[in-house]
Design a protein around this motif. Structure first.
Motif, mmCIF file in Angstrom:
data_model
loop_
_atom_site.group_PDB
_atom_site.id
_atom_site.type_symbol
_atom_site.label_atom_id
_atom_site.label_comp_id
_atom_site.label_asym_id
_atom_site.label_seq_id
_atom_site.Cartn_x
_atom_site.Cartn_y
_atom_site.Cartn_z
ATOM 1 N N SER A 115 0.216 7.115 0.580
ATOM 2 C CA SER A 115 0.029 6.003 1.475
ATOM 3 C C SER A 115 0.029 6.284 2.702
ATOM 4 O O SER A 115 0.299 7.712 3.165
ATOM 5 N N VAL A 137 -1.083 1.320 1.338
ATOM 6 C CA VAL A 137 -1.492 2.074 0.310
ATOM 7 C C VAL A 137 -3.000 2.615 0.123
ATOM 8 O O VAL A 137 -3.877 1.701 0.466
ATOM 9 N N TYR A 179 6.691 2.314 -1.320
ATOM 10 C CA TYR A 179 5.700 1.813 -0.515
ATOM 11 C C TYR A 179 5.885 0.326 -0.191
ATOM 12 O O TYR A 179 5.842 -0.246 0.647
#
Length: 348
Positions: free
Chosen positions: A284, A118, A109
């Protein structure tokens, strides 16, 4: 114009306005309905387990997610599930918009945060072993889950049954400290460069203890999943495998069946290094996906949280040892950003 004519004209005007208002409302209503219909929702998973195993276990997610989103007012026609060929492939899919949703670690991420947002972080059962000292993990007994939920986990540097692996384990279990020569002379199996447990935090562990990183190791191979890494560890093709704590729980059965080892994994492997705590995996979404409106992201978050509370949902997310989800914010992963920053600095 007579009084009656004026009255009639007024009635006509009122009717015209009413009809126009009606059709305007109908058009607005159909536009709203159109906005809540999603033709295709693309979900990507990282290959932290065997890809075919992930595909099989997550197949029910299609119907479950469609059902949950229906409750939130969204009619999803199809959910397309794919397993990326690597952690980077999943991150790039989110960043480019070819994926709408990604089940990715914190490291992935952060690496792709310019194109990914996220939404949720996973919760898992805590373990009865959660020590910062490596030898405390090596009692020959299985690591077990406890009822308490945990938002963090650790990376373990695991030595296998090879001669070199056993040599390193013996030093750790006798209370000795490893040297750089000890670890550098071993053959390591490393995950993708954005893997928190399989690459980033092991590198920080090396930096803390030896002022080195994984890029300084002379004997390394890349493993495409923890499953293939465990297979190589069992066969002696590699001596050391960094992995999440405690991955041995997921491969204990395969160790003596598929990998054909004579002793349990808890007897033949030992922890020789332990990382600092790592924040859990994320769900995410792509910043470039037109599907990801603020309203839909809210509905999606609620759907995953609710789905994880169902018996069927728990079976699906168990592939990553997830047990639930809580709302996340970008700052939750500042520790990951600091880790990657340090990693980049040590590579210079």
């Amino acid at each position: 114009m007579s009084k009656n004519a004026k009255t009639l004209a007024g009635i006509v005007i009122v009717i015209v306005i009413a009809v126009a208002a009606y059709f305007g409302f109908a058009q607005t209503g159909s536009k709203s309905a159109s906005e809540k219909t999603i033709k295709d929702l693309k979900v990507y998973f990282v290959p932290s387990k065997q890809p075919d195993q992930i595909v099989t276990m997550t197949k029910p997610l299609k119907g479950l997610l469609i059902k949950q989103l229906k409750k939130e007012g969204y009619d999803v026609k199809n959910v397309d599930i794919k397993v990326g060929t690597s952690y980077e492939a999943a991150g790039e899919a989110l960043a480019s918009g070819t994926a709408d949703i990604g089940f990715i670690p914190g490291g992935t991420y952060v690496m792709y945060q310019d194109g990914a947002q996220v939404l949720l972080t996973a919760t898992r059962s805590d373990l009865n072993k959660n020590f910062s000292e490596a030898n405390k993990w090596n009692d020959g007994k299985a690591t077990k889950a406890v009822t308490k939920q945990a938002a963090t986990y650790r990376s373990l540097v695991i030595a296998g049954p090879s001669q070199k692996g056993q040599q390193l384990a013996k030093k750790i279990n006798s209370g000795e400290k490893l040297t750089w020569e000890d670890v550098n002379s071993a053959k390591w199996g490393l995950s993708s460069t954005t893997s928190s447990a399989g690459y980033i935090y092991p590198s920080l562990w090396l930096n803390k203890h030896f002022n080195k990183t994984v890029s300084d190791l002379k004997n390394t191979v890349t493993v495409d999943s923890y499953g293939s890494g465990m297979a190589r560890l069992a066969s002696g093709q590699i001596d050391i495998l960094p992995t999440y704590a405690d991955a041995r729980r997921d491969f204990a059965g395969m160790w003596t069946t598929d990998y054909k080892q004579s002793q349990p994994i808890w007897k033949e492997t030992n922890v020789i290094g332990v990382s600092q705590p790592i924040y859990n995996d994320t769900i995410s979404v792509s910043k470039k996906s037109k599907t990801m409106t603020p309203e839909f992201k809210k509905a999606l978050s609620k759907s995953f949280i609710d789905l994880a509370k169902t018996k069927e949902g728990k079976k699906v997310i168990a592939i990553y040892s997830h047990e639930g989800y809580v709302p996340a914010k970008s700052s939750d992963y500042d520790g990951e950003r600091n880790a990657q920053k340090l990693l980049k600095e040590t590579r210079k």
